[in-house]
Design an enzyme around this catalytic site. Structure first.
Site, PDB file in Angstrom:
ATOM      1  N   SER A  96       0.588  -0.738   0.090  1.00 43.03           N
ATOM      2  CA  SER A  96       0.018   0.456   0.022  1.00 43.03           C
ATOM      3  C   SER A  96       0.883   1.510  -0.568  1.00 43.03           C
ATOM      4  O   SER A  96       2.138   1.413   0.428  1.00 43.03           O
ATOM      5  CB  SER A  96      -0.603  -0.418   1.192  1.00 43.03           C
ATOM      6  OG  SER A  96      -1.587   1.623   1.535  1.00 43.03           O
ATOM      7  N   TYR A 108      -1.498  -0.891  10.234  1.00 43.03           N
ATOM      8  CA  TYR A 108      -1.486  -0.736   8.708  1.00 43.03           C
ATOM      9  C   TYR A 108       0.212  -0.735   7.679  1.00 43.03           C
ATOM     10  O   TYR A 108       0.423  -1.327   7.196  1.00 43.03           O
ATOM     11  CB  TYR A 108      -2.835   0.126   7.871  1.00 43.03           C
ATOM     12  CG  TYR A 108      -2.393  -0.967   7.114  1.00 43.03           C
ATOM     13  CD1 TYR A 108      -3.210  -1.705   6.660  1.00 43.03           C
ATOM     14  CD2 TYR A 108      -2.949   0.534   6.027  1.00 43.03           C
ATOM     15  CE1 TYR A 108      -4.177  -2.088   5.400  1.00 43.03           C
ATOM     16  CE2 TYR A 108      -3.407   0.279   4.943  1.00 43.03           C
ATOM     17  CZ  TYR A 108      -3.830  -1.369   4.139  1.00 43.03           C
ATOM     18  OH  TYR A 108      -4.321  -0.950   3.573  1.00 43.03           O
ATOM     19  N   LYS A 155       2.151  -3.269   5.989  1.00 44.35           N
ATOM     20  CA  LYS A 155       2.469  -3.092   4.786  1.00 44.35           C
ATOM     21  C   LYS A 155       4.149  -2.724   4.629  1.00 44.35           C
ATOM     22  O   LYS A 155       4.792  -3.655   3.028  1.00 44.35           O
ATOM     23  CB  LYS A 155       1.121  -2.010   4.294  1.00 44.35           C
ATOM     24  CG  LYS A 155       0.258  -2.359   3.815  1.00 44.35           C
ATOM     25  CD  LYS A 155      -0.143  -3.344   3.491  1.00 44.35           C
ATOM     26  CE  LYS A 155      -1.664  -4.016   3.134  1.00 44.35           C
ATOM     27  NZ  LYS A 155      -1.792  -4.833   1.969  1.00 44.35           N
TER      28      LYS A 155
HETATM   29  N1  NAP Z   1      -8.412  -0.256  -0.887  1.00 42.22           N
HETATM   30  C1  NAP Z   1      -7.859   0.269  -1.275  1.00 42.22           C
HETATM   31  O1  NAP Z   1      -7.254   1.471  -1.220  1.00 42.22           O
HETATM   32  C2  NAP Z   1      -6.305  -0.508  -0.634  1.00 42.22           C
HETATM   33  C3  NAP Z   1      -5.119   0.642  -0.821  1.00 42.22           C
HETATM   34  C4  NAP Z   1      -3.745   0.128  -0.395  1.00 42.22           C
HETATM   35  C5  NAP Z   1      -3.852  -1.429  -0.643  1.00 42.22           C
HETATM   36  N2  NAP Z   1      -5.205  -1.905  -0.455  1.00 42.22           N
HETATM   37  C6  NAP Z   1      -5.161  -3.626   0.285  1.00 42.22           C
HETATM   38  O2  NAP Z   1      -5.507  -3.937  -0.765  1.00 42.22           O
HETATM   39  C7  NAP Z   1      -5.683  -5.767  -0.401  1.00 42.22           C
HETATM   40  C8  NAP Z   1      -7.215  -5.896  -0.808  1.00 42.22           C
HETATM   41  O3  NAP Z   1      -7.666  -5.602  -0.116  1.00 42.22           O
HETATM   42  P1  NAP Z   1      -9.244  -4.617  -0.241  1.00 42.22           P
HETATM   43  O4  NAP Z   1      -9.259  -3.492  -0.333  1.00 42.22           O
HETATM   44  O5  NAP Z   1     -10.310  -5.644  -1.971  1.00 42.22           O
HETATM   45  O6  NAP Z   1     -10.634  -5.122   0.680  1.00 42.22           O
HETATM   46  P2  NAP Z   1     -11.512  -5.571   0.977  1.00 42.22           P
HETATM   47  O7  NAP Z   1     -12.580  -5.299  -0.295  1.00 42.22           O
HETATM   48  O8  NAP Z   1     -11.903  -5.609   2.567  1.00 42.22           O
HETATM   49  O9  NAP Z   1     -11.355  -7.550   0.640  1.00 42.22           O
HETATM   50  C9  NAP Z   1     -10.226  -8.150   1.705  1.00 42.22           C
HETATM   51  C10 NAP Z   1     -10.440  -9.603   0.874  1.00 42.22           C
HETATM   52  O10 NAP Z   1      -9.532 -10.460   1.928  1.00 42.22           O
HETATM   53  C11 NAP Z   1     -10.436 -11.231   2.784  1.00 42.22           C
HETATM   54  N3  NAP Z   1      -9.814 -11.231   4.305  1.00 42.22           N
HETATM   55  C12 NAP Z   1      -9.398 -10.350   5.500  1.00 42.22           C
HETATM   56  N4  NAP Z   1      -9.246 -10.543   6.108  1.00 42.22           N
HETATM   57  C13 NAP Z   1      -9.024 -12.454   5.569  1.00 42.22           C
HETATM   58  C14 NAP Z   1      -8.190 -13.306   6.746  1.00 42.22           C
HETATM   59  N5  NAP Z   1      -8.102 -13.251   8.034  1.00 42.22           N
HETATM   60  N6  NAP Z   1      -8.142 -14.622   5.965  1.00 42.22           N
HETATM   61  C15 NAP Z   1      -8.644 -14.845   4.332  1.00 42.22           C
HETATM   62  N7  NAP Z   1      -9.193 -13.976   3.618  1.00 42.22           N
HETATM   63  C16 NAP Z   1      -9.540 -12.586   4.445  1.00 42.22           C
HETATM   64  C17 NAP Z   1     -11.644 -11.086   2.446  1.00 42.22           C
HETATM   65  O11 NAP Z   1     -12.385 -12.087   2.427  1.00 42.22           O
HETATM   66  P3  NAP Z   1     -13.583 -12.468   3.942  1.00 42.22           P
HETATM   67  O12 NAP Z   1     -13.656 -11.437   4.748  1.00 42.22           O
HETATM   68  O13 NAP Z   1     -14.359 -12.958   3.008  1.00 42.22           O
HETATM   69  O14 NAP Z   1     -12.366 -13.417   4.588  1.00 42.22           O
HETATM   70  C18 NAP Z   1     -11.619  -9.749   1.408  1.00 42.22           C
HETATM   71  O15 NAP Z   1     -11.836 -10.888   0.006  1.00 42.22           O
HETATM   72  C19 NAP Z   1      -4.916  -5.597   0.864  1.00 42.22           C
HETATM   73  O16 NAP Z   1      -4.300  -6.168   1.428  1.00 42.22           O
HETATM   74  C20 NAP Z   1      -5.302  -4.400   1.216  1.00 42.22           C
HETATM   75  O17 NAP Z   1      -4.347  -3.754   2.340  1.00 42.22           O
HETATM   76  C21 NAP Z   1      -6.110  -1.635  -0.074  1.00 42.22           C
END
Ligand code: NAP
Length: 274
Positions: free
Chosen positions: A169, A182, A186
């Site tokens: 991130s 967080y 990261k």
């Molecule tokens: N969205 C942003 O702005 C952003 C920016 C920078 C980086 N990121 C990174 O991108 C990645 C994806 O994030 P997102 O934005 O798509 O978030 P999201 O919509 O909340 O999705 C998170 C995913 O991770 C899974 N997950 C969470 N905890 C888990 C666990 N303990 N075991 C297995 N699966 C788990 C969730 O599935 P379940 O809850 O069903 O298990 C879901 O599929 C993350 O690493 C996040 O830090 C996101």
């Protein structure tokens, strides 16, 4: 010449609607027959990555904690390839052992690992973070990518190589007040990427990372609402990313198109850190 003839046939097939044109170009992108494991594939960025890799020809294993949403994502993926939904909590190392065992047994090996599953706790100053929160965030965001990488390493090595993509991130590259634990997790993902890239290059395994800015998913929902209600620009482009923007970059890093890259961390953030 053979190529124009093949091309002409493909175009005619596409025009008849039997195969969509965008599908053809995805196939040309080159993950045909590869096996990919994507964590956190039930929604958001992970679901978009799973669909993109399937469009590029990969058989995709989807991991997450909720079977129903994983199955839903699997159904939304391009037909013709295997989509294997595996219920697994990445915070539980025995689930990760079972996950990799199942993918190898059912899909024959692993060529691509995308460490995407992640958690962002509510914003608070670092002195207000308690031990449980620290441990949970570190286990999901940092320990799991390390442990899974370690588990897939022998399988990739046995196949002559592979590609790992770690989702970090912009918070891992600079500090946003309130996002300390967080950001620390990261930043660890950035160093994990560099360590594995350097140690495993000799095994043909490339390891790269991405650092997204704000992307429209459940995880970023409250941040997006906060910025919108206060009319604050998220970045110079004044734009929030879509999960598909991130997925295209992951597809590139997973494929041989990026064959000369390892240990890179690519920002994809609308210029947020400029
Ligand atoms: N969205 C942003 O702005 C952003 C920016 C920078 C980086 N990121 C990174 O991108 C990645 C994806 O994030 P997102 O934005 O798509 O978030 P999201 O919509 O909340 O999705 C998170 C995913 O991770 C899974 N997950 C969470 N905890 C888990 C666990 N303990 N075991 C297995 N699966 C788990 C969730 O599935 P379940 O809850 O069903 O298990 C879901 O599929 C993350 O690493 C996040 O830090 C996101």
């Amino acid at each position: 010449m053979v190529w124009p003839t093949v091309r002409a046939v493909l175009t005619v097939v596409a025009m008849t609607g039997i195969v969509a044109t965008d599908r053809l170009s995805s196939m040309e992108r080159g993950l045909q027959g590869k096996v990919a494991l994507v964590t956190g594939a039930s929604r958001g960025i992970g679901a978009a990555i799973a669909r993109e890799l399937a469009d590029a020809g990969a058989h995709v294993a989807l991991a997450g904690r909720d079977e129903a949403t994983l199955q839903e994502t699997a159904r939304s993926m391009a037909p013709g390839n295997h989509a294997l939904a595996v219920k697994a909590d990445v915070a539980d190392t025995s689930d990760l052992d079972r996950l990799v065992g199942k993918v190898v047994a059912e899909l024959g090996g692993i060529d691509v690992l995308v460490n995407n599953a992640g958690l962002m706790p509510p914003a608070r100053q670092i002195y207000n973070v308690d031990l449980d929160e620290w441990q949970t965030v570190m286990n999901i965001n940092l320990r799991a990518p390390w442990y899974l990488s370690k588990l897939v390493h022998p399988h990739m090595k046995a196949r002559g190589g592979g590609a790992i993509v770690n989702v970090s991130s912009t918070s891992g590259l600079h500090h946003d007040i309130g996002l300390g634990v967080y950001g620390i997790s990261k930043a660890g993902v950035v160093m994990l990427t560099e360590v594995c890239a350097k140690e495993w290059a000799r095994d043909g395994i490339r390891v790269n990372g991405i650092a997204p800015g704000i992307v429209k998913t459940q995880l970023a929902g409250s941040i997006i609402d906060y910025l919108k209600t206060r009319n604050i620009k998220p970045n110079p482009m004044n734009m929030f990313g879509e999960p598909e923007d991130i997925a295209k970059l992951v597809r590139f890093l997973a494929s041989d198109e990026s064959r000369y890259m390892t240990g890179s961390i690519i920002r994809i953030d609308g210029g947020e850190l400029l």
